[in-house]
Design a protein around this motif. Structure first.
Motif, PDB file in Angstrom:
ATOM      1  N   GLY A  59      31.051 -35.055  10.168  1.00  0.00           N
ATOM      2  CA  GLY A  59      32.207 -35.876  10.933  1.00  0.00           C
ATOM      3  C   GLY A  59      31.824 -36.555  12.260  1.00  0.00           C
ATOM      4  N   PRO A  60      32.716 -37.398  12.645  1.00  0.00           N
ATOM      5  CA  PRO A  60      32.490 -38.118  13.505  1.00  0.00           C
ATOM      6  C   PRO A  60      32.382 -37.314  15.061  1.00  0.00           C
ATOM      7  CG  PRO A  60      34.809 -38.374  13.197  1.00  0.00           C
ATOM      8  CD  PRO A  60      34.089 -37.275  12.042  1.00  0.00           C
ATOM      9  N   ILE A  61      31.392 -38.032  16.065  1.00  0.00           N
ATOM     10  CA  ILE A  61      31.336 -37.530  17.331  1.00  0.00           C
ATOM     11  C   ILE A  61      32.178 -38.283  18.306  1.00  0.00           C
ATOM     12  CG2 ILE A  61      29.582 -37.570  19.036  1.00  0.00           C
ATOM     13  CD1 ILE A  61      28.672 -36.036  16.756  1.00  0.00           C
ATOM     14  N   THR A  62      32.798 -37.356  19.321  1.00  0.00           N
ATOM     15  CA  THR A  62      33.640 -38.140  20.156  1.00  0.00           C
ATOM     16  C   THR A  62      32.800 -38.191  21.491  1.00  0.00           C
ATOM     17  OG1 THR A  62      35.324 -36.711  19.483  1.00  0.00           O
ATOM     18  CG2 THR A  62      35.505 -37.437  21.740  1.00  0.00           C
ATOM     19  N   LEU A  63      32.751 -39.526  21.903  1.00  0.00           N
ATOM     20  CA  LEU A  63      31.835 -39.783  23.095  1.00  0.00           C
ATOM     21  C   LEU A  63      32.681 -39.442  24.273  1.00  0.00           C
ATOM     22  CD1 LEU A  63      30.603 -43.542  22.023  1.00  0.00           C
ATOM     23  CD2 LEU A  63      29.572 -41.463  21.891  1.00  0.00           C
ATOM     24  N   PRO A  64      32.114 -39.492  25.608  1.00  0.00           N
ATOM     25  CA  PRO A  64      32.579 -39.268  26.818  1.00  0.00           C
ATOM     26  C   PRO A  64      33.869 -40.023  27.153  1.00  0.00           C
ATOM     27  CG  PRO A  64      30.356 -39.209  27.134  1.00  0.00           C
ATOM     28  CD  PRO A  64      30.570 -39.781  25.633  1.00  0.00           C
ATOM     29  N   ASP A  65      34.251 -41.176  26.620  1.00  0.00           N
ATOM     30  CA  ASP A  65      35.258 -41.944  26.878  1.00  0.00           C
ATOM     31  C   ASP A  65      36.391 -41.710  25.864  1.00  0.00           C
ATOM     32  OD1 ASP A  65      34.701 -43.130  24.768  1.00  0.00           O
ATOM     33  OD2 ASP A  65      34.309 -45.248  25.422  1.00  0.00           O
ATOM     34  N   GLY A  66      36.176 -40.861  25.083  1.00  0.00           N
ATOM     35  CA  GLY A  66      37.165 -40.521  23.884  1.00  0.00           C
ATOM     36  C   GLY A  66      37.162 -41.181  22.606  1.00  0.00           C
ATOM     37  N   SER A  67      36.370 -42.155  22.735  1.00  0.00           N
ATOM     38  CA  SER A  67      36.286 -42.845  21.236  1.00  0.00           C
ATOM     39  C   SER A  67      35.398 -42.230  20.303  1.00  0.00           C
ATOM     40  CB  SER A  67      35.740 -44.259  21.597  1.00  0.00           C
ATOM     41  OG  SER A  67      34.266 -44.065  22.081  1.00  0.00           O
ATOM     42  N   LYS A  68      35.432 -42.426  18.886  1.00  0.00           N
ATOM     43  CA  LYS A  68      34.810 -41.537  17.905  1.00  0.00           C
ATOM     44  C   LYS A  68      33.947 -42.565  17.354  1.00  0.00           C
ATOM     45  CE  LYS A  68      38.480 -38.211  17.105  1.00  0.00           C
ATOM     46  NZ  LYS A  68      37.766 -36.919  17.588  1.00  0.00           N
ATOM     47  N   VAL A  69      32.762 -42.185  17.062  1.00  0.00           N
ATOM     48  CA  VAL A  69      31.420 -42.933  16.468  1.00  0.00           C
ATOM     49  C   VAL A  69      31.135 -42.265  15.208  1.00  0.00           C
ATOM     50  CG1 VAL A  69      31.119 -44.287  18.509  1.00  0.00           C
ATOM     51  CG2 VAL A  69      29.817 -42.177  17.916  1.00  0.00           C
ATOM     52  N   ALA A  70      30.422 -42.835  14.407  1.00  0.00           N
ATOM     53  CA  ALA A  70      29.745 -41.930  13.214  1.00  0.00           C
ATOM     54  C   ALA A  70      28.629 -41.002  13.688  1.00  0.00           C
ATOM     55  CB  ALA A  70      29.086 -43.021  12.138  1.00  0.00           C
ATOM     56  N   ARG A  71      28.641 -39.965  13.024  1.00  0.00           N
ATOM     57  CA  ARG A  71      27.547 -38.918  13.255  1.00  0.00           C
ATOM     58  C   ARG A  71      26.159 -39.431  12.616  1.00  0.00           C
ATOM     59  NH1 ARG A  71      27.461 -33.574  14.414  1.00  0.00           N
ATOM     60  NH2 ARG A  71      29.570 -33.577  14.342  1.00  0.00           N
ATOM     61  N   LEU A  72      24.981 -39.394  13.215  1.00  0.00           N
ATOM     62  CA  LEU A  72      23.812 -39.787  12.483  1.00  0.00           C
ATOM     63  C   LEU A  72      23.215 -38.547  11.902  1.00  0.00           C
ATOM     64  CD1 LEU A  72      22.063 -41.786  15.513  1.00  0.00           C
ATOM     65  CD2 LEU A  72      23.363 -42.608  13.730  1.00  0.00           C
ATOM     66  N   PRO A  73      22.329 -38.765  10.983  1.00  0.00           N
ATOM     67  CA  PRO A  73      21.911 -37.838  10.190  1.00  0.00           C
ATOM     68  C   PRO A  73      20.749 -37.021  11.224  1.00  0.00           C
ATOM     69  CG  PRO A  73      21.569 -39.607   8.882  1.00  0.00           C
ATOM     70  CD  PRO A  73      22.174 -40.246  10.255  1.00  0.00           C
ATOM     71  N   GLY A  74      20.769 -35.868  11.223  1.00  0.00           N
ATOM     72  CA  GLY A  74      19.899 -35.202  11.913  1.00  0.00           C
ATOM     73  C   GLY A  74      19.730 -33.680  11.859  1.00  0.00           C
ATOM     74  N   PHE A  75      18.694 -33.057  12.358  1.00  0.00           N
ATOM     75  CA  PHE A  75      18.650 -31.684  12.228  1.00  0.00           C
ATOM     76  C   PHE A  75      18.001 -31.017  13.603  1.00  0.00           C
ATOM     77  CE2 PHE A  75      14.911 -33.431  10.416  1.00  0.00           C
ATOM     78  CZ  PHE A  75      13.864 -32.868  10.877  1.00  0.00           C
ATOM     79  N   THR A  96      16.481 -47.829   9.511  1.00  0.00           N
ATOM     80  CA  THR A  96      15.737 -48.292  10.607  1.00  0.00           C
ATOM     81  C   THR A  96      15.265 -47.630  11.744  1.00  0.00           C
ATOM     82  OG1 THR A  96      16.413 -49.965  12.582  1.00  0.00           O
ATOM     83  CG2 THR A  96      17.975 -48.386  11.784  1.00  0.00           C
ATOM     84  N   GLY A  97      14.537 -47.872  12.559  1.00  0.00           N
ATOM     85  CA  GLY A  97      13.810 -46.869  13.619  1.00  0.00           C
ATOM     86  C   GLY A  97      14.873 -47.112  15.062  1.00  0.00           C
ATOM     87  N   ALA A  98      15.638 -48.266  14.981  1.00  0.00           N
ATOM     88  CA  ALA A  98      16.770 -48.396  16.002  1.00  0.00           C
ATOM     89  C   ALA A  98      17.677 -47.438  15.965  1.00  0.00           C
ATOM     90  CB  ALA A  98      17.364 -49.855  15.838  1.00  0.00           C
ATOM     91  N   LEU A  99      18.430 -47.278  17.050  1.00  0.00           N
ATOM     92  CA  LEU A  99      19.325 -46.378  17.394  1.00  0.00           C
ATOM     93  C   LEU A  99      20.704 -47.244  17.768  1.00  0.00           C
ATOM     94  CD1 LEU A  99      17.720 -43.435  19.134  1.00  0.00           C
ATOM     95  CD2 LEU A  99      18.615 -43.442  16.555  1.00  0.00           C
ATOM     96  N   PRO A 100      21.918 -46.390  17.689  1.00  0.00           N
ATOM     97  CA  PRO A 100      22.996 -47.379  18.219  1.00  0.00           C
ATOM     98  C   PRO A 100      22.965 -47.291  19.579  1.00  0.00           C
ATOM     99  CG  PRO A 100      23.575 -45.500  16.439  1.00  0.00           C
ATOM    100  CD  PRO A 100      22.223 -45.461  16.651  1.00  0.00           C
ATOM    101  N   SER A 101      23.741 -48.036  20.482  1.00  0.00           N
ATOM    102  CA  SER A 101      23.510 -47.836  21.961  1.00  0.00           C
ATOM    103  C   SER A 101      23.984 -46.856  22.436  1.00  0.00           C
ATOM    104  CB  SER A 101      24.410 -49.329  22.249  1.00  0.00           C
ATOM    105  OG  SER A 101      25.875 -49.126  21.834  1.00  0.00           O
ATOM    106  N   TYR A 102      24.985 -46.069  21.923  1.00  0.00           N
ATOM    107  CA  TYR A 102      25.418 -44.893  22.224  1.00  0.00           C
ATOM    108  C   TYR A 102      24.404 -43.374  22.301  1.00  0.00           C
ATOM    109  CZ  TYR A 102      26.990 -44.249  17.504  1.00  0.00           C
ATOM    110  OH  TYR A 102      27.005 -44.187  16.123  1.00  0.00           O
ATOM    111  N   VAL A 103      23.476 -43.865  21.377  1.00  0.00           N
ATOM    112  CA  VAL A 103      22.695 -42.855  21.278  1.00  0.00           C
ATOM    113  C   VAL A 103      21.359 -43.063  22.158  1.00  0.00           C
ATOM    114  CG1 VAL A 103      20.965 -41.518  19.593  1.00  0.00           C
ATOM    115  CG2 VAL A 103      23.213 -42.303  18.903  1.00  0.00           C
ATOM    116  N   LEU A 104      20.624 -42.320  22.981  1.00  0.00           N
ATOM    117  CA  LEU A 104      19.846 -42.518  23.907  1.00  0.00           C
ATOM    118  C   LEU A 104      18.328 -42.085  23.618  1.00  0.00           C
ATOM    119  CD1 LEU A 104      21.295 -41.149  27.335  1.00  0.00           C
ATOM    120  CD2 LEU A 104      21.306 -43.513  26.166  1.00  0.00           C
ATOM    121  N   GLY A 105      18.339 -41.376  22.477  1.00  0.00           N
ATOM    122  CA  GLY A 105      16.998 -41.220  21.687  1.00  0.00           C
ATOM    123  C   GLY A 105      17.167 -40.376  20.593  1.00  0.00           C
TER     124      GLY A 105
END
Length: 183
Positions: A59-75, A96-105
């Protein structure tokens, strides 16, 4: 020290680290630890299963500003030397190797305080880089505070190159971004 897939057999040790003040979340710290303890108490099996989400079904991730963004695959994997030592996670954007701007690494890690200065983070990162290669990533990026010399040493020991100094869009503080080539 090896990386292990999170499992119910190791969950008590993980929860104990959370109760002792450690957190896998280097930004939200105590709040994140509290939330994870609540999730463990509510449904231990679901908590463990949530740590391996290669299809981003959580499911989506809630950012500090309250907006919701799609979850990335991960483990996540747990650092284990016969006891719980810490956690390391990988996330990526498919294709892609690129990440969305809201993901720092791509990779984040945290070693429990009582197991630091043993080379565990350096080894865990080296092992996770192999996982990132298997996912087809051409590189990974990691961020750290400018004053976090131990983390910078871990990244540099694994081939990291400083890419930039920037202001975090999530918290506004200065960060360093490193890149490790996987090709």
């Amino acid at each position: 020290m090896d990386l292990v897939v999170p499992a119910l057999a190791h969950l008590d040790a993980y929860a104990d680290a959370l109760r002792r003040g450690w957190s896998a979340d280097n930004i939200r710290l105590e709040a994140a630890a509290r939330e994870e303890l609540e999730r463990i108490a509510a449904d231990p099996q679901a908590f463990v299963a949530s740590l391996d989400d290669r299809e981003a079904k959580g499911g989506p991730i809630t950012l500090p500003d309250g907006s919701k963004v799609a979850r990335l695959p991960g483990f996540r994997r747990w650092m284990w030397d016969g006891a719980f030592c810490g956690s390391i996670g990988l996330r990526w954007q498919p294709g892609t190797g690129a990440l969305p701007s809201y993901v720092l690494g791509h990779i984040g890690y945290a070693v429990v305080p009582w197991k630091r200065r043993r080379g565990y983070a350096t080894r865990a990162l080296a092992l996770m880089l192999e996982e990132a290669r298997r996912e087809g990533l051409p590189y990974v990026e990691l961020t750290t505070d400018p004053d976090n010399q131990p983390s910078q040493k871990v990244i540099l020991s694994n081939g990291g190159i400083l890419v930039e100094r920037f202001r975090s869009p999530t918290c506004g503080k200065e960060e360093l971004r490193f890149r490790i080539s996987l090709v």
